[in-house]
Write an enzyme that holds these catalytic residues in place. Structure first.
Site, short mmCIF file in Angstrom:
data_model
loop_
_atom_site.label_atom_id
_atom_site.label_comp_id
_atom_site.label_asym_id
_atom_site.label_seq_id
_atom_site.Cartn_x
_atom_site.Cartn_y
_atom_site.Cartn_z
N GLY A 195 0.82 -1.20 0.00
CA GLY A 195 0.00 0.00 0.00
C GLY A 195 0.86 1.25 0.00
CB CYS A 196 0.19 4.67 -1.20
SG CYS A 196 -1.45 4.94 -0.50
CE1 TYR A 197 -1.31 8.34 4.01
CE2 TYR A 197 -3.18 6.93 3.52
CZ TYR A 197 -2.65 8.20 3.70
OH TYR A 197 -3.45 9.31 3.59
CB SER A 198 2.18 -0.07 3.72
OG SER A 198 0.86 -0.21 4.20
#
Length: 348
Positions: free
Chosen positions: A147-150
């Site tokens: 994921g992007c935030y991850s």
């Protein structure tokens, strides 16, 4: 080598097209959608007027017969339905959704509120955090793109965990902000111009689906092999189109210094071309990675609190989605990791 894209009309799919159009080795064979097949790609995407490609139905067998890799740039809950068909065919799969990331039974259903993919396929999927899983990615057939935030958070935290400065009991606070494109292409009340312009919103408070993904990877890195302390992670929408900034606070297990930390980060990432560590006393902004596959990181130590502050920025549609997916495809196919991605950020 040929690739196909399922979900070609979403922001992630369109960003895949942008980069693949200039890739020296990977060529787009077909573009697929569940709702607009039969239409030309450029009908609703004026920036692609030069492309005459027709959108096709999603036929896994036909895709596998004509392509080496398929990118699933679909919303969560769609890939989990398609993956069974693709897993039985001779094609490599890179899934940009969250459907294959969480390994613990029941976690996906709890956080995503959808039915999970079959357990054997989830167990077969390799987590595609390219800087930290190169060997496994090269040998994979199914990749779960992070994921992007991850991505921003984990690249920012990894050196502390792998060097033993952070323990499983460490309290981690991640204060993250994203541009509105992170909410996807479908319009909603939260992304409406009059709601978002000159506004700043927190959302999914203590409930974001990237929380278990981050905790899962931190658990793999933790050197004391104890269960990870739950992280505090919250997300905000900023009135800009692209970009993620994750500001991370973590208490380490011994006294250190900002200079030592900068050296640690630079040494850790010296063989990873897409991670750029800022000089001592400097911190990144989202503008400096705009439109690129770079992750820029700044780090400092607060002697007063004994805590490390890490600032990590990415473009959510590139390093947080399509760019990292292509980086994984390069590794998967034995290509140079930077192929098709070595572009400077857009500036100004």
């Amino acid at each position: 080598m040929f690739v196909s894209i399922v979900g070609a009309t979403g922001y992630g799919g369109l960003e895949l097209i942008r980069f693949l159009n200039n890739h020296p080795y990977l060529k787009i064979k077909s573009l697929h959608t569940s709702s607009q097949y039969g239409r030309s790609l450029n009908e609703e995407n004026a920036h692609l007027m030069h492309m005459k490609d027709k959108l096709e139905e999603i036929d896994p067998e036909a895709i596998a017969n004509n392509a080496d890799i398929v990118f699933l740039a679909t919303p969560s809950g769609v890939s989990s339905q398609l993956i069974t068909q693709f897993s039985n065919l001779d094609i490599k799969v890179i899934d940009l959704s969250g459907d294959l990331r969480l390994q613990t039974p029941g976690e996906y259903e709890h956080w995503y509120k959808k039915t999970a993919a079959p357990r054997p396929i989830i167990e077969k999927a390799v987590y595609g955090l390219a800087e930290w899983n190169r060997k496994a990615i090269k040998e994979a057939t199914i990749i779960a793109n992070p994921g992007c935030y991850s991505t921003a958070s984990l690249l920012g935290l990894a050196p502390l965990y792998t060097a033993g400065l952070a323990e499983s009991t460490a309290e981690v606070i991640i204060d993250a902000k994203s541009g509105v494109s992170g909410a996807g292409k479908s319009p909603s009340a939260i992304t409406h111009f009059s709601e978002m312009n000159e506004n700043f919103k927190i959302y999914k408070v203590n409930q974001h689906q990237h929380i278990p993904e981050i905790e899962q990877q931190l658990g793999r890195w933790s050197q004391d092999m104890q269960p990870i302390q739950p992280i505090t992670f919250n997300t905000h929408l900023v009135p800009m189109t692209r970009g993620i900034m994750a500001t991370i606070y973590i208490k380490v297990n011994r006294q250190t210094s900002s200079a030592e930390l900068v050296d640690l980060y630079k040494t850790t990432y010296e063989d990873h071309p897409f991670v750029r560590v800022q000089p001592l006393g400097h911190f990144p902004s989202t503008k400096q990675v705009y439109g690129s596959n770079f992750c820029d990181i700044g780090v400092t130590y607060d002697e007063r609190t004994g805590k490390v502050t890490v600032v990590s920025v990415i473009d959510n549609l590139v390093k947080g989605a399509a760019g990292q997916a292509i980086q994984n495809a390069n590794l998967l196919m034995g290509l140079e990791e930077t192929a098709g991605l070595w572009h400077s950020p857009l500036y100004p």
